[in-house]
Design a protein around this motif. Structure first.
Motif, short mmCIF file in Angstrom:
data_model
loop_
_atom_site.label_atom_id
_atom_site.label_comp_id
_atom_site.label_asym_id
_atom_site.label_seq_id
_atom_site.Cartn_x
_atom_site.Cartn_y
_atom_site.Cartn_z
N THR A 39 6.55 -4.31 -4.21
CA THR A 39 5.70 -3.59 -4.91
C THR A 39 6.10 -3.07 -6.25
O THR A 39 5.53 -2.84 -7.31
N LEU A 40 7.46 -2.54 -6.48
CA LEU A 40 8.00 -2.00 -7.56
C LEU A 40 8.09 -3.15 -8.71
O LEU A 40 7.72 -2.95 -9.95
N GLN A 41 8.32 -4.39 -8.24
CA GLN A 41 8.52 -5.37 -9.24
C GLN A 41 6.83 -5.63 -9.90
O GLN A 41 6.79 -5.96 -10.83
N GLN A 42 5.89 -5.64 -9.23
CA GLN A 42 4.51 -5.85 -9.35
C GLN A 42 3.95 -4.67 -10.18
O GLN A 42 3.23 -4.69 -11.52
N GLY A 58 -14.59 -2.10 -7.00
CA GLY A 58 -13.47 -2.94 -7.09
C GLY A 58 -12.40 -2.66 -6.12
O GLY A 58 -11.82 -3.65 -5.74
N MET A 59 -12.06 -1.32 -5.88
CA MET A 59 -11.33 -1.05 -4.79
C MET A 59 -11.52 -1.95 -3.25
O MET A 59 -10.63 -2.58 -2.81
N PHE A 117 0.89 -1.27 0.02
CA PHE A 117 0.07 -0.03 0.01
C PHE A 117 0.71 1.26 -0.01
O PHE A 117 0.65 2.21 -0.85
N LEU A 118 1.76 1.20 1.03
CA LEU A 118 2.61 2.59 1.07
C LEU A 118 3.58 2.65 -0.18
O LEU A 118 3.54 3.84 -0.61
N VAL A 177 -4.09 -1.69 -6.90
CA VAL A 177 -3.15 -2.21 -6.19
C VAL A 177 -2.92 -1.57 -4.78
O VAL A 177 -2.42 -2.56 -3.96
N MET A 178 -3.21 -0.44 -4.84
CA MET A 178 -3.07 -0.05 -3.19
C MET A 178 -4.01 -0.85 -2.29
O MET A 178 -3.67 -1.00 -1.21
#
Length: 487
Positions: free
Chosen positions: A122-125, A230-231, A58-59, A415-416
């Protein structure tokens, strides 16, 4: 090497990253049981492991969202390949953090190290999903992500077994460690693997990916009801998937369940994550250009094949430890495999119907598990993984339908909501520790009935499938028909 061969080889490089995500996420469950016993934690405190891991998603996503909004898209500046290498190296640094954390016997430092690993994830995602989408036709992009999810699930299946063996040396040992030195080696190996993966990506022929679409300075994506629904769905789905297994070591220690220490129930955790693999292998069938007849045949065969892989992996481990009879614990799960096969036939590859059906069945399984005990309840709770397995691509495809220029913005917002994995498991742990007072007496909710949390989650996911279909129809989008016609 022609273009098609280059795309195929590049796709497999990306799928190897999916494996890491699953391996680490599932291994966290072993850490929960280990650290709970070693540090004498409450159930809520032990669930801070999931909070540290999933809060990083999230962050990390939030920081990236605001940076891109005010300073421009970071990945377009440094390149997607460079971003992927950077994400892997960040995860390697986090893995190495387990060395001083174990030496200092520090739970907070353990959580910090896990947080850094997840920041790298997170960066990879953010990088990998666009890459996978451009490796073929847009119509089958979601199915390629599902195929990546099947690789992810293989990591989740073997991760708990390997980490448990590295820490405990076998299922017959106790789950209490006098020190945490045995935690160091698996994470040193993992750090080396991250570095090797970074080298592999750096030397690979991954195609360039850029996003030339202007980033909106407003939050127009919120004006779409399917995005808002969806969120919440992503938040709930990730939370449900994680909380079922994160609280399971404590559940199976309960006298009315199996009464076994966490170190002797790792194969059930492996079965849970294997259940996700079963569903994702089956969901990935649609990523290939196959006839309807072949798809129907594979829908029956692949779940059984994936189940056989789970049994084989566990049998090899049990045989090495001299207790091959332990495989019997997993054999009686077979009726649940039949149930998911029927579910796929009834869902007919339609995402809204899949959400409604799988959410409804998942809720019934949780309810039945709350009012049974022993092995029956164990299998019922574990089978929740079968019905979580393909919800991620279903939610994403439904929530992003018809958004046009707001698609990228909405995707980052979704994604968050992986944040659900950080909030819902500790919430269930807190509920488990709660004492309800009636007059002069107090009754503890307990771990068994705390599974009302995933029960309520499945109910919302079923509601999402029902509601979002109507919302999209009001916008002139019959998404189920669109999906069927594209295959």
């Amino acid at each position: 090497m022609n273009v098609a061969e280059k795309k195929t080889s590049s796709l497999w490089v990306l799928y190897s990253i999916f494996f890491f995500w699953g391996f680490v996420a599932a291994s966290n469950t072993v850490l929960i049981g280990t650290f709970k016993a070693h540090f004498k934690l409450t159930q809520f405190q032990s669930q801070l492991i999931d909070m540290a891991f999933y809060a990083a998603y999230f962050l990390g996503s939030l920081i990236y969202f605001f940076y891109s909004r005010f300073r421009g898209d970071l990945l377009n500046k440094i390149g997607y390949k460079t971003g992927l290498v950077g994400g892997l190296l960040i995860s390697a640094i986090g893995s190495l953090g387990f060395i001083p954390a174990a030496s200092m016997q520090s739970y907070p430092l353990m959580l910090t190290s896990l947080f850094i690993v997840a920041i790298g994830f997170t960066l990879q995602q953010i990088v990998v999903n666009p890459y996978v989408m451009v490796m073929g036709s847009p119509e089958t992009g979601a199915h390629r992500i599902t195929a990546g999810g099947s690789i992810n699930s293989f990591g989740t299946t073997i991760g708990p077994l390997l980490i448990s063996y590295a820490i405990f040396g076998g299922i017959s040992s106790t789950n209490t460690l006098s020190d945490l030195s045995s935690v160091k080696m698996p994470y040193i190996i993992l750090a080396v693997a991250f570095v090797l993966a970074a080298l592999l990506v750096g030397l690979s022929k991954l195609p360039p990916v850029t996003n030339t679409e202007k980033i909106e300075n407003n939050l127009g994506a919120f004006s779409f009801k399917q995005v808002r629904l969806g969120m919440i769905a992503i938040f709930v789905y990730v939370g449900v998937e994680v909380t079922i297994q994160s609280n399971m070591p404590a559940l199976l220690e309960s006298p009315d369940m199996l009464g076994l220490p966490a170190s002797q129930t790792v194969h059930f955790i492996s079965l849970y994550w294997g259940s996700l693999m079963i569903g994702r292998w089956t969901g990935a069938i649609s990523a290939f250009n196959l006839s309807d007849r072949v798809k129907k045949i594979l829908t029956a065969i692949l779940p059984l094949l994936a189940y056989a892989v789970i049994l084989l992996v566990n049998y090899i481990k049990f045989s090495a430890l001299g207790v091959p009879e332990k495989i019997d614990d997993l054999l009686f799960y077979f009726p649940c495999i039949v149930l998911i096969i029927l579910g796929f036939y009834m869902a007919q590859e339609k995402p809204a119907r899949t959400m409604l059906l799988f959410g409804g069945v998942g809720a019934l399984l949780m309810l039945a598990g709350m009012f049974t005990n022993g092995y029956i309840a164990t299998y019922l709770f574990i089978s929740g993984g079968l019905f979580c397995s393909v919800m991620w691509p279903c939610i994403f495809s439904l929530a992003l339908a018809g958004l046009g220029k707001y698609t990228n913005q909405a995707s980052s917002l979704l994604v968050m909501m992986i944040l659900g994995g950080a909030i819902i498991p500790p919430l269930q742990g807190l509920l488990s520790d709660t004492v309800i007072k009636t007059g002069d007496f107090g009754v503890k909710v307990g771990i068994h009935f705390s599974y009302i949390v995933p029960l309520l989650g499945f109910i919302y996911l079923a509601y999402f499938g029902f509601k979002v279909k109507a919302v999209l129809k009001q916008q002139g989008i019959n998404f189920d028909e669109k999906v069927v016609s594209s295959h």
